[in-house]
Design a protein around this motif. Sequence first.
Motif: not given
Length: 398
Positions: A179-200
């Motif tokens: 939960m992030n700021e009262d919203f359910p959020v999926l956090f995803e790291y990809s080894s291909i891009t070496d970056k995180w991506h977050s989605t509500v």
Amino acid sequence: MESHQSSTTNAVGLCLLPSELIQYILLCLPLPDVYRFKSVSKSIALLISDQDFVRDYNLQSSSATWLFIYKKRWKRDAVLHGFTDCSNRWFKFLIADTLKEMIPRCEDLYFLTASGDHFLFALNTSQEVILVNPVLKTIKRIPPSPLGPRCTSSWRRSGMKLLSGPPGVGHFRFLFAEMNEDFPVLFEYSSITDKWHSTVARENFGVLQRCNGREGDPSFLSIFNGRNESVLIATGSQGETPVVVRPRFHGGGNDEGQSAVGFGWGNAINRLQVYGDGNMVIARSESVDVAKSNTKLLKSLELWSLSSDGRRWEFISNVPSELIDQIKKPHGVMMGCLEESKGTVRVVLMSNFESVWDIIWLCYGRGEREWTWVPVPDCKMKGSNLAGITFSSGLTLS
């Protein structure tokens, strides 16, 4: 582990067999044994390195299930142990030499999860996450997540997932839900891009596309699990918008004492709830009248799964009482780990009684609607602390 003399004798005998039979035997061995036979003779080493053998072995090992535990006495006296359901002994994975080149001696590691050749550890002091490949003996530091540094207690086993790419490619995805700021959020790291991506995640208004643990099912990551309700995120392939599911539980309101989620400790804790992959196992215990001891015995185990609309937990099966009688032992502390793959639900319960650990591994086949018990040998954990446990898919040859 077998003695060196016994291994040498068996290895010499193996070399005398026809090559087709040698290949058949090697295909049936766990990966640590295959690597051991590489040093037996040049001909066997060439066979193991052959690309056709590597392909066949990886295809077969992908169906093997491993149980890994990380135990330690002190911060640097820690060992990763693995047990597979196609063997009858534990294997020791020596990762200390790999870690010491990048990890300070004062660091405290906790084993989070694993998938294939990828093992994820959290560093409690620096609050970082690293990925270890014990086969290739490599380490990769994961960039800080959008939520910033996290201590080991912030990671929930049922709220994260490590997904390996095809064997030999080396790619992976690490997902966790919060939960992030009262919203359910999926956090995803990809080894291909070496970056995180977050989605509500969006609310679920339809039917969950679930095939009982088969390929194509969404991954279910827990955000919150209470006595009577849960909040999970269902996520499919990369790029799809994750969905929130909020199942209610109406099957256990009459328990005496308190309940625990994931870890039960104390005289009042008589119900332990373990979550994973959209399933819930409820372990119910009863107190044993032993003077000055918080001693309990396992009374029953129930399997529950998400309904098709994700709005409730549905009862699936009880572990037969005859099997409960075989596996129950006195315990004071109990914790669990749960996963589902290819239509089979696997649950491990680890209990401790007077500094002695006991491990129970049970499987439920949805097609057969039957429970099976996988006997697990003693892992020699007396006096050690448990610093992580997980199921994983098979290790692969590279």
